[in-house]
Design an enzyme around this catalytic site. Structure first.
Site, mmCIF file in Angstrom:
data_model
loop_
_atom_site.group_PDB
_atom_site.id
_atom_site.type_symbol
_atom_site.label_atom_id
_atom_site.label_comp_id
_atom_site.label_asym_id
_atom_site.label_seq_id
_atom_site.Cartn_x
_atom_site.Cartn_y
_atom_site.Cartn_z
ATOM 1 N N HIS A 99 39.288 38.101 27.341
ATOM 2 C CA HIS A 99 39.038 37.186 28.525
ATOM 3 C C HIS A 99 40.325 36.560 28.671
ATOM 4 O O HIS A 99 41.041 36.319 27.998
ATOM 5 C CB HIS A 99 37.931 36.141 28.009
ATOM 6 C CG HIS A 99 36.741 36.542 27.953
ATOM 7 N ND1 HIS A 99 35.523 35.626 27.500
ATOM 8 C CD2 HIS A 99 36.026 37.681 27.874
ATOM 9 C CE1 HIS A 99 34.501 36.331 27.462
ATOM 10 N NE2 HIS A 99 34.425 37.586 27.559
ATOM 11 N N GLU A 150 36.820 34.388 32.584
ATOM 12 C CA GLU A 150 35.796 33.237 32.411
ATOM 13 C C GLU A 150 36.385 32.132 33.009
ATOM 14 O O GLU A 150 37.305 31.274 32.730
ATOM 15 C CB GLU A 150 36.045 32.930 30.581
ATOM 16 C CG GLU A 150 34.962 32.017 30.466
ATOM 17 C CD GLU A 150 34.744 31.738 28.835
ATOM 18 O OE1 GLU A 150 34.104 30.721 28.538
ATOM 19 O OE2 GLU A 150 35.466 32.712 28.052
ATOM 20 N N HIS A 168 50.440 35.068 38.130
ATOM 21 C CA HIS A 168 49.433 35.546 38.717
ATOM 22 C C HIS A 168 48.897 36.486 37.901
ATOM 23 O O HIS A 168 48.917 36.561 36.831
ATOM 24 C CB HIS A 168 49.930 36.345 39.852
ATOM 25 C CG HIS A 168 50.882 37.676 39.599
ATOM 26 N ND1 HIS A 168 52.281 37.446 39.702
ATOM 27 C CD2 HIS A 168 50.314 38.839 39.164
ATOM 28 C CE1 HIS A 168 52.715 38.601 39.287
ATOM 29 N NE2 HIS A 168 51.702 39.560 38.917
#
Length: 358
Positions: A99, A150, A168
């Site tokens: 994640h 998430e 980014h």
């Protein structure tokens, strides 16, 4: 994912997200929440070294100064052997980026943008009213096999500081120009039109989501991992590469220096760029520190053993912010750390992670 105390997370407590003692979640660590680093466990080497040290001390009292050198050399050799074994294990560990966690000011707005403009799917969503936050998981495939986002929304907080250190996210798409036009039609912000990268042929574009997070769109054929990059800025690229290779077990995939624009990048990960999510570390000439803000939080990485992982991180000079062990009431085993630039990473037990997704 599992909720990591003291930091906020998810429908069932989330393993990639923290809620520390400050009001903002997933980011700022209060001094009281950082535990002192535990000493290195040397296993069977400890009693051997201790016994050797006693013999050396006895010889020293008898006037044999050579025993001191012998004891020191033996201790150093044993410690080096332990370090070597731990770092070898890191390379063999079954690791995957799970994640990436960050905060947004309007969850529904962000979900709408990611699903309609970037083609992601809303995988799950959970609200924890007693803790005043909501999480949403989005990506291009299930969490047990894909790198996903998430998002965290903290009640009443509609804006965060992204800072200067975060760069980014990268998304691989089959047609960058077409994706850019879609984003424009939906009212999105395009900061760099579709076109070849400077000095190369790969077509890219840059856009911003409603919270100001930048996404690089990379034209690439069909790939199993469209969410393909997290770019962070670091103050010493060689130091970071060494740390990510040794402590995190990542492979240095490539580096590229651009003296014209005064920066160098390094791609690291657990497999080829076209099939796996990777870390893109960027060094801007002569810039050694950045403001991290309170928007970006961390990445979560799977591991077969959080205890050995924590030991390796300590050996490599990383700062443990949560000692390895099970989370209260959940029993998912995790450990959390900071890299040399202060970027946070959470390592999660692979088996426990799969259990949480059931």
């Amino acid at each position: 994912m599992v909720r990591i105390l003291p930091m906020a997370s998810t429908m069932r407590p989330s393993l990639s997200c923290f809620r520390f003692s400050l009001n903002t979640r997933f980011g700022v660590v209060s001094p009281s929440s950082i535990k002192p680093l535990s000493s290195l466990h040397l296993g069977n080497a400890v009693p051997q070294l201790h016994s050797f040290g006693l013999r050396a001390s006895r010889l020293l009292r008898e006037g044999n100064s050579l025993s001191v050198n012998a004891s020191g050399n033996a201790a150093q050799a044993s410690t080096s052997a332990v370090e070597e074994n731990v770092l070898k294990w890191v390379k063999k560990d079954n690791r995957r980026m799970l994640h990436v966690v960050y905060r947004v000011g309007d969850l529904d707005r962000t979900i709408k943008f990611y699903t309609e403009c970037l083609g992601m799917k809303l995988l799950r969503k959970r609200d924890i009213p007693e803790e005043k936050y909501t999480n949403a998981f989005l990506g291009y495939g299930p969490e047990d096999s894909h790198f996903v986002i998430e998002l965290t929304y903290n009640y009443g907080v509609d804006k965060y500081d992204i800072g200067t250190g975060f760069g980014h996210f990268g998304i691989a798409v089959e047609d960058v120009a077409k994706t850019v036009e879609l984003i424009k039609a939906k009212g999105g912000t395009v900061t760099r039109e579709a076109g070849p990268v400077k000095g190369g042929k790969t077509v890219i574009a840059f856009i911003e989501d409603p919270d100001g997070y930048k996404f690089e769109l990379i034209e690439r054929g069909s790939t199993p991992e469209p969410l393909c990059q997290v770019m962070l800025r670091v103050g010493d690229l060689d130091r970071s590469i060494d740390f990510y290779k040794k402590a995190y077990g990542m492979e240095l995939l490539r580096t590229r220096d651009n003296p014209q624009y005064k920066y160098t990048i390094a791609m690291l990960g657990y497999g080829p760029e076209d099939k796996n999510a990777v870390m893109e570390l960027t060094y801007n000439y002569s810039v050694t520190e950045y403001e991290k803000g309170n928007a970006y939080a961390q990445i979560a990485i799977g591991t077969d053993d959080v205890y050995k992982t924590a030991e390796a991180i300590k050996l490599c000079g990383g700062k443990i912010t949560r000692e390895a062990g099970p989370l209260p009431g959940i029993n998912t085993k995790i450990t959390a750390c900071l890299d040399p630039d202060g970027w946070k990473t959470v390592f999660v037990d692979n088996i426990d992670f799969l259990k949480e997704l059931e």
